[in-house]
Design an enzyme around this catalytic site. Structure first.
Site, PDB file in Angstrom:
ATOM      1  N   LYS A  43      47.076  47.430  37.669  1.00  0.00           N
ATOM      2  CA  LYS A  43      46.001  46.681  38.001  1.00  0.00           C
ATOM      3  C   LYS A  43      44.714  47.799  38.149  1.00  0.00           C
ATOM      4  O   LYS A  43      44.913  48.771  39.144  1.00  0.00           O
ATOM      5  CB  LYS A  43      46.168  45.989  39.305  1.00  0.00           C
ATOM      6  CG  LYS A  43      44.916  45.367  40.015  1.00  0.00           C
ATOM      7  CD  LYS A  43      45.380  44.462  41.106  1.00  0.00           C
ATOM      8  CE  LYS A  43      44.230  43.695  41.617  1.00  0.00           C
ATOM      9  NZ  LYS A  43      44.266  42.951  42.962  1.00  0.00           N
TER      10      LYS A  43
ATOM     11  N   LYS B  92      46.124  44.182  34.091  1.00  0.00           N
ATOM     12  CA  LYS B  92      44.899  43.121  34.642  1.00  0.00           C
ATOM     13  C   LYS B  92      43.656  44.248  34.828  1.00  0.00           C
ATOM     14  O   LYS B  92      44.057  45.132  35.580  1.00  0.00           O
ATOM     15  CB  LYS B  92      45.333  42.872  36.078  1.00  0.00           C
ATOM     16  CG  LYS B  92      44.137  42.095  36.852  1.00  0.00           C
ATOM     17  CD  LYS B  92      44.569  41.662  38.271  1.00  0.00           C
ATOM     18  CE  LYS B  92      43.421  40.939  38.674  1.00  0.00           C
ATOM     19  NZ  LYS B  92      43.670  41.052  40.335  1.00  0.00           N
TER      20      LYS B  92
HETATM   21  C1  PBG Z   1      43.725  40.588  45.463  1.00  0.00           C
HETATM   22  C2  PBG Z   1      43.388  40.251  43.913  1.00  0.00           C
HETATM   23  C3  PBG Z   1      42.062  40.357  43.292  1.00  0.00           C
HETATM   24  C4  PBG Z   1      42.355  39.804  41.979  1.00  0.00           C
HETATM   25  C5  PBG Z   1      43.774  39.205  42.155  1.00  0.00           C
HETATM   26  N1  PBG Z   1      44.155  39.307  43.264  1.00  0.00           N
HETATM   27  C6  PBG Z   1      40.611  40.894  43.663  1.00  0.00           C
HETATM   28  C7  PBG Z   1      40.791  42.386  43.839  1.00  0.00           C
HETATM   29  O1  PBG Z   1      41.726  43.171  43.816  1.00  0.00           O
HETATM   30  O2  PBG Z   1      39.727  42.797  44.571  1.00  0.00           O
HETATM   31  C8  PBG Z   1      41.139  39.577  40.973  1.00  0.00           C
HETATM   32  C9  PBG Z   1      41.349  38.379  39.971  1.00  0.00           C
HETATM   33  C10 PBG Z   1      40.194  37.908  39.329  1.00  0.00           C
HETATM   34  O3  PBG Z   1      39.171  38.550  39.247  1.00  0.00           O
HETATM   35  O4  PBG Z   1      40.369  36.837  38.558  1.00  0.00           O
HETATM   36  N2  PBG Z   1      44.050  41.850  45.436  1.00  0.00           N
END
Ligand code: PBG
Length: 339
Positions: free
Chosen positions: A211, A264
């Site tokens: 991520k 992601k």
């Molecule tokens: C929470 C989370 C995020 C996303 C999914 N879970 C945001 C972040 O890490 O700030 C992003 C998903 C998206 O942008 O569609 N940690």
């Protein structure tokens, strides 16, 4: 026309070796031919549809940066889950927005937390709908970070206990899959152990393994009200420049017990998906994130692109790079188009 030499093992070797022109266009002559040789398909059962769930009744608030996506109360969510099911979708991922945020993310792990209630409600009315619970703390913390904070530091190990507690309570509510998105070190192992000890050894873990600290999450943070109140997420989410490090993260999560690994965002990270495909035979999920969705919607609303064609091309690219599952806000639209 050029006659090209193609290495022995490649498919066109016969024509090339006889010094005949290679005609790649033969297989593109008409739609029946193109369909027959098409390598990648979008299947609805591979698409996961996200929901942003809030407390209350009759709430359905549009997210301005994500046309078609809402913050909604459980009663409204159930209507849309039904719609999704009727369209042929079979899985959803839930993000909760609690009424009260604090410094220990209470709303994430209490029995009557918003995700827990939403999960119970879906499983009661639509037992066949697969429910994935996003396991993170940022939406439930008053500072908006994904872990316990001390000063300006996001503490790793103290956050693990809360994540494990959250996962167990989500499993108890009936979640089929736990999806930790926090990026704390060691959380997959700790969560696996906690789930097993609580008797949830059949609940799977889909790890947000690679991520990245991405600007593409902007619209999501509006939707989930989860923007960090100070600093950024760069001490836990990955530097977008690091591909090899992503593979280390994925290997670690597999070692710790992940059943599905995730990359992601998706579209700017197709190389990571492809390399992950070579690294593991486990299912790979890709998250087609909010900013990717918003860009397509904005350009389409301006008449600059063909929304359907661009969306299907994006999802095909993600699938072709090696993703088995795709979390996407486009899922309902795709289901309508493919019907
Ligand atoms: C929470 C989370 C995020 C996303 C999914 N879970 C945001 C972040 O890490 O700030 C992003 C998903 C998206 O942008 O569609 N940690």
């Amino acid at each position: 026309m050029t006659v090209i030499t193609i290495p022995q093992e490649k498919f066109a070797v016969r024509t090339a070796s006889k010094n005949l022109p290679v005609r790649m266009r033969r297989l593109r002559a008409n739609e029946a031919m193109r369909s027959m040789v098409r390598e990648t398909h979008i299947h609805l059962e591979k698409l996961i549809y996200p929901f942003f769930v809030v407390e209350g009744k009759n709430v359905k608030t549009p997210i301005s940066s994500m046309p078609g996506i809402y913050q909604q109360s459980i009663d409204q969510m159930l209507k849309e889950v039904e719609e999704a099911a009727n369209l042929g979708l079979s899985s959803v991922i839930l993000f909760g927005i609690p009424n009260i945020k604090d410094s220990v993310a209470t709303g994430a792990w209490v029995d009557d937390g918003i995700i827990q209630k939403a999960t119970l409600a879906i499983k009661k009315e639509f037992p066949d709908m697969l429910v994935i619970a996003d396991t993170c703390l940022c939406e439930y913390m008053d500072h908006g970070h994904c872990g316990i904070v001390d000063g300006n530091e996001i503490l790793n190990d103290p956050s693990l206990d809360i994540l494990a507690k959250t996962a167990v309570s989500q499993a108890a509510a009936g979640a089929d899959i736990i999806a930790p998105s926090d990026m704390m070190d060691g959380r997959i192992g700790v969560i696996r152990q906690a789930l097993d000890q609580a008797g949830f050894d059949n609940v799977a873990i889909m790890a947000y393994s690679a991520k990245f600290a991405s600007a593409f999450y902007g619209p999501f943070r509006q939707a989930a009200e989860s923007a960090p109140q100070f600093g950024d997420r760069k001490t836990y989410q990955m530097d977008p420049a690091n591909g090899r490090q992503a593979l280390c993260e994925i290997a670690l999560d597999i070692e710790e017990g992940a059943d599905i690994v995730m990359v992601k965002p998706a579209i700017s990270y197709l190389d990571i998906i492809k390399e992950t495909r070579h690294l593991t035979n486990l299912p790979i999920a890709a998250y087609n994130v909010s900013g990717e969705y918003s860009m397509v919607k904005a350009a389409a609303a301006n008449g600059w692109i063909d929304e359907k064609k661009v969306t299907l091309e994006c999802l095909t690219g993600i699938a072709r790079s090696g993703a088995d599952l795709i979390i996407t806000y486009h899922a309902k639209d795709v289901a309508k188009w493919l019907k």
